[in-house]
Design a protein around this motif. Structure first.
Motif, PDB file in Angstrom:
ATOM      1  N   PRO A 166       0.790  -1.237   0.000  1.00 41.93           N
ATOM      2  CA  PRO A 166       0.000   0.000   0.000  1.00 41.93           C
ATOM      3  C   PRO A 166       0.816   1.278   0.000  1.00 41.93           C
ATOM      4  O   PRO A 166       0.258   2.377  -0.082  1.00 41.93           O
ATOM      5  CB  PRO A 166      -0.795  -0.123   1.301  1.00 41.93           C
ATOM      6  N   TRP A 167       2.163   1.173   0.066  1.00 47.21           N
ATOM      7  CA  TRP A 167       2.993   2.358   0.303  1.00 47.21           C
ATOM      8  C   TRP A 167       3.337   3.131  -0.958  1.00 47.21           C
ATOM      9  O   TRP A 167       3.863   4.246  -0.882  1.00 47.21           O
ATOM     10  CB  TRP A 167       4.255   1.958   1.056  1.00 47.21           C
ATOM     11  N   GLY A 168       3.069   2.553  -2.135  1.00 49.54           N
ATOM     12  CA  GLY A 168       3.341   3.286  -3.366  1.00 49.54           C
ATOM     13  C   GLY A 168       2.514   4.553  -3.463  1.00 49.54           C
ATOM     14  O   GLY A 168       3.010   5.613  -3.872  1.00 49.54           O
ATOM     15  N   ILE A 169       1.251   4.468  -3.076  1.00 48.99           N
ATOM     16  CA  ILE A 169       0.374   5.646  -3.071  1.00 48.99           C
ATOM     17  C   ILE A 169       0.883   6.673  -2.077  1.00 48.99           C
ATOM     18  O   ILE A 169       0.895   7.884  -2.340  1.00 48.99           O
ATOM     19  CB  ILE A 169      -1.070   5.223  -2.730  1.00 48.99           C
ATOM     20  N   THR A 170       1.332   6.197  -0.911  1.00 51.69           N
ATOM     21  CA  THR A 170       1.828   7.102   0.134  1.00 51.69           C
ATOM     22  C   THR A 170       2.983   7.946  -0.378  1.00 51.69           C
ATOM     23  O   THR A 170       3.039   9.156  -0.154  1.00 51.69           O
ATOM     24  CB  THR A 170       2.289   6.292   1.356  1.00 51.69           C
ATOM     25  N   LEU A 171       3.901   7.314  -1.116  1.00 53.16           N
ATOM     26  CA  LEU A 171       5.087   8.026  -1.594  1.00 53.16           C
ATOM     27  C   LEU A 171       4.809   8.835  -2.851  1.00 53.16           C
ATOM     28  O   LEU A 171       5.052  10.046  -2.887  1.00 53.16           O
ATOM     29  CB  LEU A 171       6.212   7.025  -1.854  1.00 53.16           C
ATOM     30  N   ARG A 172       4.299   8.204  -3.889  1.00 50.91           N
ATOM     31  CA  ARG A 172       4.202   8.857  -5.195  1.00 50.91           C
ATOM     32  C   ARG A 172       3.002   9.788  -5.320  1.00 50.91           C
ATOM     33  O   ARG A 172       3.092  10.833  -5.967  1.00 50.91           O
ATOM     34  CB  ARG A 172       4.146   7.795  -6.300  1.00 50.91           C
ATOM     35  N   LYS A 173       1.886   9.425  -4.717  1.00 51.46           N
ATOM     36  CA  LYS A 173       0.700  10.270  -4.814  1.00 51.46           C
ATOM     37  C   LYS A 173       0.654  11.311  -3.699  1.00 51.46           C
ATOM     38  O   LYS A 173       0.381  12.491  -3.942  1.00 51.46           O
ATOM     39  CB  LYS A 173      -0.562   9.413  -4.775  1.00 51.46           C
ATOM     40  N   ASN A 174       0.940  10.874  -2.471  1.00 54.65           N
ATOM     41  CA  ASN A 174       0.840  11.785  -1.326  1.00 54.65           C
ATOM     42  C   ASN A 174       2.142  12.511  -1.014  1.00 54.65           C
ATOM     43  O   ASN A 174       2.155  13.462  -0.238  1.00 54.65           O
ATOM     44  CB  ASN A 174       0.374  11.025  -0.087  1.00 54.65           C
ATOM     45  N   GLY A 175       3.253  12.047  -1.596  1.00 56.47           N
ATOM     46  CA  GLY A 175       4.533  12.715  -1.388  1.00 56.47           C
ATOM     47  C   GLY A 175       5.109  12.544   0.002  1.00 56.47           C
ATOM     48  O   GLY A 175       5.908  13.360   0.452  1.00 56.47           O
ATOM     49  N   GLU A 176       4.746  11.460   0.679  1.00 60.38           N
ATOM     50  CA  GLU A 176       5.233  11.216   2.035  1.00 60.38           C
ATOM     51  C   GLU A 176       6.269  10.102   2.029  1.00 60.38           C
ATOM     52  O   GLU A 176       6.129   9.123   1.297  1.00 60.38           O
ATOM     53  CB  GLU A 176       4.079  10.818   2.954  1.00 60.38           C
ATOM     54  N   GLY A 177       7.293  10.245   2.862  1.00 58.71           N
ATOM     55  CA  GLY A 177       8.314   9.217   2.978  1.00 58.71           C
ATOM     56  C   GLY A 177       8.740   9.018   4.406  1.00 58.71           C
ATOM     57  O   GLY A 177       8.265   9.694   5.320  1.00 58.71           O
ATOM     58  N   THR A 178       9.664   8.076   4.588  1.00 64.89           N
ATOM     59  CA  THR A 178      10.157   7.785   5.936  1.00 64.89           C
ATOM     60  C   THR A 178      11.571   8.301   6.168  1.00 64.89           C
ATOM     61  O   THR A 178      12.041   8.302   7.305  1.00 64.89           O
ATOM     62  CB  THR A 178      10.132   6.273   6.206  1.00 64.89           C
ATOM     63  N   LEU A 179      12.251   8.716   5.098  1.00 61.55           N
ATOM     64  CA  LEU A 179      13.572   9.325   5.274  1.00 61.55           C
ATOM     65  C   LEU A 179      13.824  10.285   4.133  1.00 61.55           C
ATOM     66  O   LEU A 179      13.295  10.110   3.024  1.00 61.55           O
ATOM     67  CB  LEU A 179      14.678   8.270   5.353  1.00 61.55           C
ATOM     68  N   LEU A 180      14.625  11.295   4.427  1.00 58.63           N
ATOM     69  CA  LEU A 180      14.921  12.337   3.445  1.00 58.63           C
ATOM     70  C   LEU A 180      16.384  12.252   3.059  1.00 58.63           C
ATOM     71  O   LEU A 180      17.269  12.265   3.916  1.00 58.63           O
ATOM     72  CB  LEU A 180      14.615  13.711   4.053  1.00 58.63           C
TER      73      LEU A 180
END
Length: 351
Positions: free
Chosen positions: A259-273
């Motif tokens: 489910p995390w593809g949407i979190t990163l690519r659509k919502n722009g959220e990640g766990t590290l910068l």
């Protein structure tokens, strides 16, 4: 009958629930949530040298000048975050938490005895691995909610021959989550210093573990979690492991859903910068039998990154990123260079 009644009492008194009439006499529907999480603790080392391990950086005379003060602060900081995971919906917190970058069982003993975690009664599962620096995977669990029945460290067979260097194994844990059998695979894949092929190789190894479980148990509910050092749409995860990013592409209950593809690519959220760009390496992936509207057994409800303000950097170039223990060679009394991730499962019981 007495045993079933006792189990039901444990469920509804241990977890958040909602009740409502379903138009049948003397019956109620109970909605039960269960929290699962993962957290890379970024070098949870003690101050003692482990023979055969390259842990010199985290000794008092090492480059981090690691001492009792820093270690005790690190333990308190980690336990605070861990104790809060999944508490938005569940007062008891997460039932199961995968961990990475754990040095040994001593640091885990100290961790579960921190006041924030001791009150919850967490126990841990850990097997010493071959990592040269000494960092391993482990798991915390609430014994009221999860009963482990097996734990083993599966070696990365063929990895050294293929790459010329070693890597961490895969911690496979089996058990019953409130009576429902589940399998967890806790991972820490090769770092970005290695090439993509290294992580693709490991992704295929994990897929083989999943396949071997499914041969014996076609309906097995499997959760893969860890710091994969790749994003959800990178080759190691999407192709080698075969974790699908869309429910529309699921064709079998034995498929893996991420489910995390949407979190990163659509919502722009990640766990590290890194380099001013977000990555989402910390993923919780699961078999497709966690999907669906029939909630007579546990089903996937929601996934999210846990990032309260106090574990984020507040100022400067890295504002908004995870507040690290050490940055630029300076001890910051922070937490980790990763944000933790969590998912909620849900089931409904009619009684």
């Amino acid at each position: 009958m007495k045993k079933a009644t006792l189990l039901f009492i444990v469920i509804v008194t241990s977890l958040s629930y909602v009740t409502g009439n379903n138009n049948k006499a003397n019956t109620q529907k109970h909605t039960i949530y269960c929290g699962i999480a993962f957290y890379n603790l970024e070098n949870l080392f003690d101050t003692i040298h482990d023979a055969g391990k390259h842990d010199e950086e985290f000794l008092p005379n090492g480059s981090y000048h690691w001492n009792t003060l820093k270690y005790t602060h690190k333990q308190a900081n980690m336990s605070k975050v861990l104790s809060e995971l999944c508490t938005e919906r569940l007062k008891v917190g997460a039932a199961f938490i995968g961990l990475s970058e754990i040095e040994n069982s001593r640091v885990l003993d100290d961790l579960i005895n921190q006041p924030a975690l001791k009150a919850r009664g967490y126990k841990y599962l850990h097997i010493e691995g071959p990592d040269a620096r000494g960092v391993d995977c482990a798991a915390l669990y609430n014994p009221q909610l999860f009963k482990p029945t097996g734990c083993k460290l599966i070696p990365p067979t063929g990895y050294y021959e293929a790459t010329g260097y070693g890597t961490r194994g895969f911690l496979l844990i089996e058990g019953n989550m409130l009576g429902e059998r589940m399998h967890f695979i806790v991972n820490h894949w090769p770092s970005r210093r290695a090439n993509s092929y290294s992580r693709e190789f490991v992704g295929r190894l994990v897929r083989k573990i999943v396949d071997s479980i499914q041969v014996k148990e076609p309906d097995a509910k499997i959760i893969i979690m860890g710091d994969l050092n790749d994003d959800p749409d990178n080759k190691s995860v999407a192709n080698a492991l075969g974790a699908k990013l869309s429910e529309k592409k699921i064709t079998s209950k034995q498929d893996l859903y991420n489910p995390w593809g949407i979190t990163l690519r659509k919502n722009g959220e990640g766990t590290l910068l890194y380099d001013n760009m977000w990555n989402l390496f910390d993923q919780i992936i699961f078999t497709a039998n966690f999907l669906g509207s029939n909630r007579s057994d546990f089903k996937f409800f929601k996934n999210e990154i846990y990032k309260p303000e106090y574990i984020t950097t507040k100022y400067g170039r890295y504002k908004g990123s995870p507040k690290r223990t050490t940055g630029g060679g300076v001890w910051q009394d922070g937490y980790s260079d990763h944000f933790p991730t969590q998912i909620y499962l849900v089931k409904e019981i009619i009684r």
